[in-house]
Design an enzyme around this catalytic site. Sequence first.
Site, PDB file in Angstrom:
ATOM      1  N   ASP A  43      43.339  38.628  38.846  1.00 46.81           N
ATOM      2  CA  ASP A  43      43.206  39.615  37.762  1.00 46.81           C
ATOM      3  C   ASP A  43      41.730  39.871  37.453  1.00 46.81           C
ATOM      4  O   ASP A  43      41.412  40.692  36.589  1.00 46.81           O
ATOM      5  CB  ASP A  43      44.014  39.207  36.520  1.00 46.81           C
ATOM      6  CG  ASP A  43      43.575  37.886  35.936  1.00 46.81           C
ATOM      7  OD1 ASP A  43      42.683  37.227  36.511  1.00 46.81           O
ATOM      8  OD2 ASP A  43      44.134  37.499  34.884  1.00 46.81           O
ATOM      9  N   SER A  44      40.836  39.215  38.206  1.00 43.30           N
ATOM     10  CA  SER A  44      39.420  39.596  38.160  1.00 43.30           C
ATOM     11  C   SER A  44      39.253  41.064  38.544  1.00 43.30           C
ATOM     12  O   SER A  44      38.207  41.659  38.290  1.00 43.30           O
ATOM     13  CB  SER A  44      38.587  38.712  39.104  1.00 43.30           C
ATOM     14  OG  SER A  44      39.162  38.659  40.388  1.00 43.30           O
ATOM     15  N   ASP A  82      47.860  36.789  40.703  1.00 37.41           N
ATOM     16  CA  ASP A  82      47.809  36.385  39.290  1.00 37.41           C
ATOM     17  C   ASP A  82      48.863  37.108  38.466  1.00 37.41           C
ATOM     18  O   ASP A  82      49.048  38.331  38.611  1.00 37.41           O
ATOM     19  CB  ASP A  82      46.445  36.774  38.692  1.00 37.41           C
ATOM     20  CG  ASP A  82      45.396  35.695  38.881  1.00 37.41           C
ATOM     21  OD1 ASP A  82      45.760  34.512  38.987  1.00 37.41           O
ATOM     22  OD2 ASP A  82      44.203  36.054  38.915  1.00 37.41           O
ATOM     23  N   LYS A 110      50.032  32.841  40.324  1.00 37.24           N
ATOM     24  CA  LYS A 110      49.080  31.934  39.653  1.00 37.24           C
ATOM     25  C   LYS A 110      49.078  32.274  38.165  1.00 37.24           C
ATOM     26  O   LYS A 110      49.027  33.459  37.804  1.00 37.24           O
ATOM     27  CB  LYS A 110      47.677  32.099  40.243  1.00 37.24           C
ATOM     28  CG  LYS A 110      46.631  31.269  39.506  1.00 37.24           C
ATOM     29  CD  LYS A 110      45.350  31.098  40.306  1.00 37.24           C
ATOM     30  CE  LYS A 110      44.373  32.241  40.230  1.00 37.24           C
ATOM     31  NZ  LYS A 110      43.897  32.558  38.873  1.00 37.24           N
ATOM     32  N   GLU A 112      47.535  30.739  34.175  1.00 37.93           N
ATOM     33  CA  GLU A 112      46.452  29.949  33.605  1.00 37.93           C
ATOM     34  C   GLU A 112      46.947  29.088  32.450  1.00 37.93           C
ATOM     35  O   GLU A 112      47.591  29.615  31.529  1.00 37.93           O
ATOM     36  CB  GLU A 112      45.351  30.881  33.084  1.00 37.93           C
ATOM     37  CG  GLU A 112      44.715  31.724  34.169  1.00 37.93           C
ATOM     38  CD  GLU A 112      43.573  32.592  33.656  1.00 37.93           C
ATOM     39  OE1 GLU A 112      43.244  32.525  32.445  1.00 37.93           O
ATOM     40  OE2 GLU A 112      43.010  33.353  34.459  1.00 37.93           O
ATOM     41  N   GLU A 179      38.521  25.839  37.951  1.00 29.24           N
ATOM     42  CA  GLU A 179      37.333  26.703  37.839  1.00 29.24           C
ATOM     43  C   GLU A 179      36.303  26.070  36.908  1.00 29.24           C
ATOM     44  O   GLU A 179      36.633  25.676  35.775  1.00 29.24           O
ATOM     45  CB  GLU A 179      37.745  28.097  37.323  1.00 29.24           C
ATOM     46  CG  GLU A 179      36.544  29.023  37.164  1.00 29.24           C
ATOM     47  CD  GLU A 179      36.913  30.494  36.993  1.00 29.24           C
ATOM     48  OE1 GLU A 179      38.104  30.844  37.112  1.00 29.24           O
ATOM     49  OE2 GLU A 179      35.984  31.287  36.743  1.00 29.24           O
TER      50      GLU A 179
END
Length: 269
Positions: A43-44, A82, A110, A112, A179
Site C-alpha cells: 500500500d506504499s 497489502d 499482508k 499490519e 520494518e
Amino acid sequence: MISLNDLRQFKMQGRKFSCLTCYDASMAKVMQVAEIDSILIGDSLGMTIQGNDSTLPVTVADMAYHTRAVRRANQHAFIMTDLPFMSYATLPDAIANAREVMQAGAQMVKIEGGAWLAETVANLTRNGVPVCMHLGLTPQSVHVFGGYKLQAKTREAADQLLEDCQALADAGAAMFVLECVPAQLGKEVAETFPHIPVIGIGAGNETDGQVLVVQDMLGLTMGKLPKFVRNFMAEQAGAEAALNAIRAYHAAVQDQSFPSAEYTFQVEL
Ligand code: KIV
C-alpha cells in the site's frame, strides 16, 4: 511460480530470498527477467503511485487493480498484497477484502499489527488465505507513532514484539515482515520461528528475506530516504541516473537533437 512452501524451504536451506514492491506490469516483467523471488503489492503505492503523503487513502479496489496488473506480467514470483488501512478492522471486512485481492492474483495478504489480530489471522487462514504479519514500524499507524521512526529500541519493546509474533504464529501467521527495528531483533525473530519466513526492511541482514520499495532502490524517490534504503541504480548507472536521463530528454527536445534521423520515419510523400 514460487510458492509459500518454496519460501519455507529457502529458509530451511539458509537461502536468502529477495522481495521488492511492484505495482505495474512493465516493472513486474523486469522483475520476472531478474528472477526476483517475491513481490509485494504494497500500500506504499498510496505514496509512490498516487502521490499521497501516507498509505491511508489507499482502497481495496486500488490493491486489487495493481495486483491484477502485476500478476498478468509475472508468473515467477510469489505475490503478496497489502490489505489497506481499516480494511481488516472487523472479521467480515477482513474476509471480504482478502477475497478480493486473492481473486486478483495474490498468493498471500499482508496486514499490519500485533497479537490483537490473532483472531483475524486464524479466520483468514481457516478460509484459505495465508497471512503475512507486518510488525515494527507499521505505516498505517503513522499517526499513532507520530512519524516514521525506529521501533523496538529497548529490550522490553523487543520482547513485546517477540510475544506478538508468538501469538500470531500460534494463530497461523505464515510470514512476518519486520520494518525499521534493530538488527539484533530481526535475527532473534528469524531464529525463534524456524518454519516462518521473516522478511526485513531496515531489520538487518539476518532475516530470511529482504524487501525494499522499488522506487527507493532505483533512485526514483526524490527527497530524504530512510537510512535502510540502498540506491542500487546509482551503483550501476551513477547517482541520479533517472533524474539525469529525464533532464537530458528535456534538453534534447529543447535543442531539437531529439528526435534525430535515427528515431524518425523518413518517407517521401
Ligand atoms: O507497502 C509497502 O511497501 C510495505 C513495505 C514497506 C514493506 O509494506
